[in-house]
Write a protein that holds these residues in place. Structure first.
Motif, PDB file in Angstrom:
ATOM      1  N   PHE A   1      48.573  43.457  41.417  1.00  0.00           N
ATOM      2  CA  PHE A   1      47.670  44.563  41.107  1.00  0.00           C
ATOM      3  C   PHE A   1      46.223  44.125  40.845  1.00  0.00           C
ATOM      4  O   PHE A   1      45.450  44.879  40.273  1.00  0.00           O
ATOM      5  N   GLY A   2      45.888  42.919  41.258  1.00  0.00           N
ATOM      6  CA  GLY A   2      44.494  42.522  41.156  1.00  0.00           C
ATOM      7  C   GLY A   2      44.313  41.172  40.498  1.00  0.00           C
ATOM      8  O   GLY A   2      45.178  40.685  39.779  1.00  0.00           O
ATOM      9  N   PRO A   3      43.164  40.536  40.735  1.00  0.00           N
ATOM     10  CA  PRO A   3      42.917  39.173  40.281  1.00  0.00           C
ATOM     11  C   PRO A   3      42.573  39.085  38.796  1.00  0.00           C
ATOM     12  O   PRO A   3      42.302  40.082  38.130  1.00  0.00           O
ATOM     13  N   HIS A   4      42.564  37.844  38.323  1.00  0.00           N
ATOM     14  CA  HIS A   4      42.289  37.586  36.911  1.00  0.00           C
ATOM     15  C   HIS A   4      40.793  37.701  36.581  1.00  0.00           C
ATOM     16  O   HIS A   4      40.407  38.366  35.624  1.00  0.00           O
ATOM     17  N   ALA A   5      39.967  37.008  37.334  1.00  0.00           N
ATOM     18  CA  ALA A   5      38.542  36.886  36.994  1.00  0.00           C
ATOM     19  C   ALA A   5      37.727  38.041  37.569  1.00  0.00           C
ATOM     20  O   ALA A   5      37.988  38.524  38.679  1.00  0.00           O
ATOM     21  N   GLY A   6      36.716  38.460  36.828  1.00  0.00           N
ATOM     22  CA  GLY A   6      35.901  39.591  37.238  1.00  0.00           C
ATOM     23  C   GLY A   6      35.116  39.375  38.519  1.00  0.00           C
ATOM     24  O   GLY A   6      34.833  40.341  39.238  1.00  0.00           O
TER      25      GLY A   6
END
Length: 366
Positions: free
Chosen positions: A160-165
């Motif tokens: 559902f999406g990566p860790h870092a902004g």
């Protein structure tokens, strides 16, 4: 090169991937040791150093490069920094391990390859799927003829999406999920089939779940046609809820194989209150979850980094190089162009003046 003990490693970055690198070197410590970490984020490199017993901390990686005993540096930084960092590392006379994707543009990829050749250092492309034990076993069976002629390889990675902004910021990442995870599937299918010429690329992509966060795509389907008449099907998503999925399927005239990276190493678990950690990208451990064990090992990360360290000592030949990363970069270009035009794109595909691969989707080249 003569054996001079363990390779001294410097890590650029102090986030999720840098932590994985530090942990992986500790799992297989015979060939390398991390002696320094550099990150501009105050407190972060200090925390990583304390966690893994790393002796030296820097807030400017260029200062770290002055440390004479460092022989190899791993880059765990936003994509738009890879080229400049590689140039600086190479000019400091140290070998380079660059996390995927290799660069933002083909021009940057070429510059990275050229500077490493000129300075006589190795440029190694960190693609762990080529070291993942379960996937390596499937390839071994395929090479032994277990499936007859392989005509289709599928690789799927979804969460559902990566860790870092910074991944959400296309000015730093160059694109969305195809840049982040599609590069894994591209490299894997190409390697699995023996690195044949890639004839064409077709991609469909969209932003379905995270339009509030990014201009990049959060779901992508990519089809590669190879010169040996095989097909690669790559499915990547930042829009899939419930934690990480990573699967490979192989179809041949004489057999088939299904390799689920997590389910084969997981323990189906139900917990009302929840618990600490189950698996990468899992948002919650309440209810049913699938905790894994030896996660880094099962991903192939310690094996990959040990291999790179042994390459520095001349004990092995790099399995994954900057040139391999450049092949993936060209396919990424073609994928975004295909999604932008709705058509299959034939390789070679080398448009000029592209600042970000995603621009070929949002503003396709005529």
């Amino acid at each position: 090169m003569a054996d001079r003990g363990r390779v001294k490693v410097g890590i650029i970055g102090s986030g999720f991937e840098a932590d994985i690198h530090a942990a992986s070197f500790r799992i297989l410590p015979e060939d390398a040791e991390v002696v320094a970490v550099a990150s501009p984020t105050k407190g972060h490199p200090e925390a990583l150093a304390k966690k893994y017993g790393i002796a030296h901390v820097y807030h400017d990686y260029r200062e770290m490069l002055k440390q004479k005993d460092i022989e190899m540096v791993t880059i765990n930084a936003p994509n738009h920094l890879h080229c400049a960092m590689t140039r600086d590392i190479a000019n400091a006379g140290k070998h380079v391990v660059c996390e995927k994707p290799l660069a933002m543009t083909l021009e940057e990829a070429d510059e990275m390859i050229d500077v490493c050749k000129k300075t006589g250092v190795l440029l190694m492309y960190a693609e762990e799927l080529l070291f993942t034990p379960k996937y390596v076993k499937v390839k071994e069976m395929a090479d032994q003829g277990a499936f007859g002629k392989v005509y289709l390889v599928k690789q799927s990675e979804k969460h559902f999406g990566p860790h870092a902004g910074w991944f959400w910021d296309v000015s730093k990442s160059g694109g969305g999920v195809l840049m982040d995870m599609g590069c894994h599937g591209i490299a894997f299918c190409w390697w699995f089939l023996g690195r044949p010429a890639i004839k064409s690329v077709y991609c469909q992509m969209g932003t379905y779940a995270h339009a509030d966060k990014t201009k990049g795509e959060d779901n992508c389907i990519c089809i590669l046609e190879f010169a040996n008449d095989a097909v690669g099907l790559i499915e990547t998503s930042w829009a899939k809820r419930g934690g990480m999925d990573d699967c490979t399927e192989v179809y041949g005239t004489g057999g088939v194989s299904y390799a689920d990276l997590h389910m084969g190493n997981a323990m189906p678990t139900f917990s009302g209150p929840g618990y600490g950690y189950a698996v990468e990208k899992a948002p919650s451990t309440q209810g049913w979850s699938y905790p894994v064990f030896e996660e880094h090992w099962n991903y192939g990360l310690p094996q990959e980094l040990r291999h790179f360290a042994r390459c520095v000592r001349g004990k092995e030949t790099p399995m994954v190089t900057g040139e391999d990363g450049r092949v993936v970069q060209e396919v990424l270009y073609a994928g975004y162009q295909s999604a932008g035009t709705g058509r299959k794109v034939e390789l070679p595909f080398r448009p000029k003046g592209v600042k970000r691969p995603i621009d070929l989707w949002r503003k396709p080249v005529a």
